[in-house]
Design a protein around this motif. Structure first.
Motif, PDB file in Angstrom:
ATOM      1  N   MET A  67      80.385   0.088  63.760  1.00 47.48           N
ATOM      2  CA  MET A  67      82.161  -0.155  64.270  1.00 47.48           C
ATOM      3  C   MET A  67      81.572   1.347  66.050  1.00 47.48           C
ATOM      4  SD  MET A  67      85.271   0.787  61.716  1.00 47.48           S
ATOM      5  CE  MET A  67      86.307  -0.589  63.345  1.00 47.48           C
ATOM      6  N   ARG A  68      82.532   1.039  66.798  1.00 45.74           N
ATOM      7  CA  ARG A  68      82.098   1.750  67.982  1.00 45.74           C
ATOM      8  C   ARG A  68      83.269   2.486  68.425  1.00 45.74           C
ATOM      9  NH1 ARG A  68      82.765  -2.729  69.527  1.00 45.74           N
ATOM     10  NH2 ARG A  68      84.832  -3.713  70.440  1.00 45.74           N
ATOM     11  N   LYS A  69      82.685   3.506  69.129  1.00 44.45           N
ATOM     12  CA  LYS A  69      84.333   3.959  69.510  1.00 44.45           C
ATOM     13  C   LYS A  69      84.879   4.145  70.361  1.00 44.45           C
ATOM     14  CE  LYS A  69      85.311   9.500  71.019  1.00 44.45           C
ATOM     15  NZ  LYS A  69      84.175  10.671  71.053  1.00 44.45           N
ATOM     16  N   GLU A  70      86.213   3.563  70.500  1.00 38.88           N
ATOM     17  CA  GLU A  70      86.651   3.284  71.776  1.00 38.88           C
ATOM     18  C   GLU A  70      87.873   4.009  72.930  1.00 38.88           C
ATOM     19  OE1 GLU A  70      88.413  -0.477  70.052  1.00 38.88           O
ATOM     20  OE2 GLU A  70      86.872  -1.601  70.829  1.00 38.88           O
ATOM     21  N   ALA A  71      87.869   4.951  71.645  1.00 39.90           N
ATOM     22  CA  ALA A  71      88.625   6.086  72.350  1.00 39.90           C
ATOM     23  C   ALA A  71      89.014   7.224  71.885  1.00 39.90           C
ATOM     24  CB  ALA A  71      90.718   5.525  72.434  1.00 39.90           C
ATOM     25  N   HIS A  72      89.772   8.480  72.566  1.00 36.57           N
ATOM     26  CA  HIS A  72      89.658   9.670  72.273  1.00 36.57           C
ATOM     27  C   HIS A  72      91.025   9.906  72.984  1.00 36.57           C
ATOM     28  CE1 HIS A  72      88.415  13.717  71.022  1.00 36.57           C
ATOM     29  NE2 HIS A  72      89.435  14.143  70.760  1.00 36.57           N
ATOM     30  N   PHE A  73      92.534   9.652  72.151  1.00 37.17           N
ATOM     31  CA  PHE A  73      93.404  10.749  72.746  1.00 37.17           C
ATOM     32  C   PHE A  73      93.524  11.855  71.725  1.00 37.17           C
ATOM     33  CE2 PHE A  73      93.932   5.593  71.589  1.00 37.17           C
ATOM     34  CZ  PHE A  73      94.587   5.425  72.994  1.00 37.17           C
ATOM     35  N   VAL A  74      94.179  12.378  73.481  1.00 35.70           N
ATOM     36  CA  VAL A  74      94.714  13.816  72.481  1.00 35.70           C
ATOM     37  C   VAL A  74      95.942  14.547  72.476  1.00 35.70           C
ATOM     38  CG1 VAL A  74      93.619  16.283  74.447  1.00 35.70           C
ATOM     39  CG2 VAL A  74      91.994  14.528  74.884  1.00 35.70           C
ATOM     40  N   GLN A  75      95.376  15.212  71.363  1.00 32.26           N
ATOM     41  CA  GLN A  75      96.954  15.915  71.380  1.00 32.26           C
ATOM     42  C   GLN A  75      98.387  14.322  71.740  1.00 32.26           C
ATOM     43  OE1 GLN A  75      98.368  19.388  72.682  1.00 32.26           O
ATOM     44  NE2 GLN A  75      96.158  20.280  71.411  1.00 32.26           N
ATOM     45  N   ASP A  76      97.739  13.280  70.761  1.00 34.81           N
ATOM     46  CA  ASP A  76      98.892  11.488  70.586  1.00 34.81           C
ATOM     47  C   ASP A  76      99.523  11.948  69.548  1.00 34.81           C
ATOM     48  OD1 ASP A  76      96.774  11.092  69.691  1.00 34.81           O
ATOM     49  OD2 ASP A  76      97.163   9.331  69.542  1.00 34.81           O
ATOM     50  N   PHE A  77      99.205  12.326  69.010  1.00 35.32           N
ATOM     51  CA  PHE A  77      99.674  12.766  67.148  1.00 35.32           C
ATOM     52  C   PHE A  77     100.415  13.460  66.937  1.00 35.32           C
ATOM     53  CE2 PHE A  77     100.213  11.067  62.941  1.00 35.32           C
ATOM     54  CZ  PHE A  77     100.695   9.242  63.119  1.00 35.32           C
ATOM     55  N   TRP A  78     101.931  13.744  65.855  1.00 40.53           N
ATOM     56  CA  TRP A  78     102.528  14.981  65.573  1.00 40.53           C
ATOM     57  C   TRP A  78     102.228  14.158  64.134  1.00 40.53           C
ATOM     58  CZ3 TRP A  78     103.674  19.565  66.467  1.00 40.53           C
ATOM     59  CH2 TRP A  78     104.654  20.272  65.590  1.00 40.53           C
ATOM     60  N   ASN A  79     101.327  14.919  63.085  1.00 37.25           N
ATOM     61  CA  ASN A  79     101.235  15.155  61.907  1.00 37.25           C
ATOM     62  C   ASN A  79     101.367  16.413  61.149  1.00 37.25           C
ATOM     63  OD1 ASN A  79     100.741  13.753  59.658  1.00 37.25           O
ATOM     64  ND2 ASN A  79      98.193  14.080  60.108  1.00 37.25           N
ATOM     65  N   LYS A  80     102.217  16.470  60.266  1.00 36.51           N
ATOM     66  CA  LYS A  80     101.667  17.647  58.952  1.00 36.51           C
ATOM     67  C   LYS A  80     102.088  19.108  59.970  1.00 36.51           C
ATOM     68  CE  LYS A  80      99.197  15.709  56.224  1.00 36.51           C
ATOM     69  NZ  LYS A  80      97.590  15.787  54.690  1.00 36.51           N
ATOM     70  N   GLY A  81     102.819  19.147  61.234  1.00 36.34           N
ATOM     71  CA  GLY A  81     103.307  19.784  61.679  1.00 36.34           C
ATOM     72  C   GLY A  81     102.413  20.255  63.093  1.00 36.34           C
ATOM     73  N   GLU A  82     101.985  19.497  63.687  1.00 38.78           N
ATOM     74  CA  GLU A  82     100.486  19.918  64.584  1.00 38.78           C
ATOM     75  C   GLU A  82     100.779  18.729  65.518  1.00 38.78           C
ATOM     76  OE1 GLU A  82      96.787  20.967  63.763  1.00 38.78           O
ATOM     77  OE2 GLU A  82      96.900  20.552  60.985  1.00 38.78           O
ATOM     78  N   TRP A  83     100.097  18.902  66.436  1.00 41.47           N
ATOM     79  CA  TRP A  83     100.161  17.313  67.244  1.00 41.47           C
ATOM     80  C   TRP A  83      97.937  17.835  67.426  1.00 41.47           C
ATOM     81  CZ3 TRP A  83     102.746  14.201  69.923  1.00 41.47           C
ATOM     82  CH2 TRP A  83     103.575  14.852  70.096  1.00 41.47           C
ATOM     83  N   THR A  84      98.135  16.407  66.797  1.00 43.28           N
ATOM     84  CA  THR A  84      96.160  15.853  66.423  1.00 43.28           C
ATOM     85  C   THR A  84      96.509  15.230  67.525  1.00 43.28           C
ATOM     86  OG1 THR A  84      96.391  14.335  65.071  1.00 43.28           O
ATOM     87  CG2 THR A  84      96.792  16.715  64.307  1.00 43.28           C
TER      88      THR A  84
END
Length: 183
Positions: free
Chosen positions: A144-161
Motif C-alpha cells: 500500500m502507498r501512503k496517500e495522506a497525513h492529516f494533522v489532529q483531525d480525529f478526536w479519540n480517547k480524549g485527545e486529538w490524533t
C-alpha cells in the motif's frame, strides 16, 4: 468464505473463538490505537457477538474474519465498504504474542488478494492513527502507498490524533508482485 495460506486459516468467527479474541482485545497496548478501549469481562460477550454477526461482506455489513494458527485465533481482519464506489477499507488487529513472525503480513496479503480477485473491488484503503508504526509498516509491506497525513483531525480517547491514509489499486498489487516484493 475461507482463505488458506501456508501457515494460516482465515474464516468468519465461531462461538468457540471468544476466549482467544478476548486475550487479544483485553490488552491496553493492543487497543492503544484502536477506536475502542480494551475489552473487559463485562463487555466481552456483547462485543464478540458483533464479530459473529458480521460474517459476510455486503454494502451494508462489515466482514470480520478470524486469523488462526493451529486452531488458535491470533488475529482479526475487518473489511467494509466506504461511500465510494467499489472501495473498501480494511482493519486488522493481531495478538502481541505473534508479533514479528510475519503472520499479519501473510493474512493481510491474502485478504488483499481475495478482495481484488474474488470481490473485484477497485480500491482498498486503510486509515490509521499516525503513531501506530507497526500498522504503518504493515501497510507498506503489503504494497500500500501512503496517500495522506492529516494533522489532529480525529478526536479519540480524549485527545486529538493525526491520521494516515494508505491506499492500493489492483495495479499496485500487480506491480509489487512483478518486482518480487514481499507483499
Amino acid at each position: 468464505m475461507k482463505l488458506q495460506t501456508d501457515r494460516l486459516l482465515i474464516k468468519p468467527f465461531e462461538t468457540n473463538h471468544l476466549n482467544d479474541v478476548f486475550k487479544i482485545y483485553n490488552d491496553e497496548t493492543t487497543c492503544q490505537f484502536l477506536l475502542h478501549g480494551k475489552w473487559t469481562d463485562e463487555n466481552k460477550e456483547r462485543k464478540f457477538k458483533k464479530k459473529l454477526k458480521h460474517n459476510q461482506l455486503t454494502k451494508e455489513n462489515t466482514l470480520n474474519l478470524a486469523v488462526l494458527v493451529d486452531s488458535e485465533v491470533i488475529g482479526d481482519l475487518s473489511v467494509w465498504y466506504t461511500d465510494m464506489k467499489d472501495t473498501v477499507e480494511i482493519g486488522y488487529t493481531f495478538s502481541k504474542s505473534v508479533s514479528g513472525k510475519g503472520y499479519a503480513t501473510e493474512a493481510v496479503s491474502a485478504l488483499i488478494d481475495y478482495l481484488f480477485e474474488v470481490v473485484q473491488v477497485h480500491r482498498i484503503q486503510a486509515n490509521l492513527d499516525a503513531r501506530n508504526t507497526a500498522s504503518r509498516n504493515l501497510c507498506e509491506r503489503v504494497g500500500m502507498r501512503k496517500e495522506a497525513h492529516f494533522v489532529q483531525d480525529f478526536w479519540n480517547k480524549g485527545e486529538w490524533t493525526d491520521s494516515i491514509v494508505f491506499g492500493m489499486l489492483k495495479s499496485d498489487l500487480e506491480n509489487a508482485k512483478d518486482k518480487n516484493l514481499d507483499y
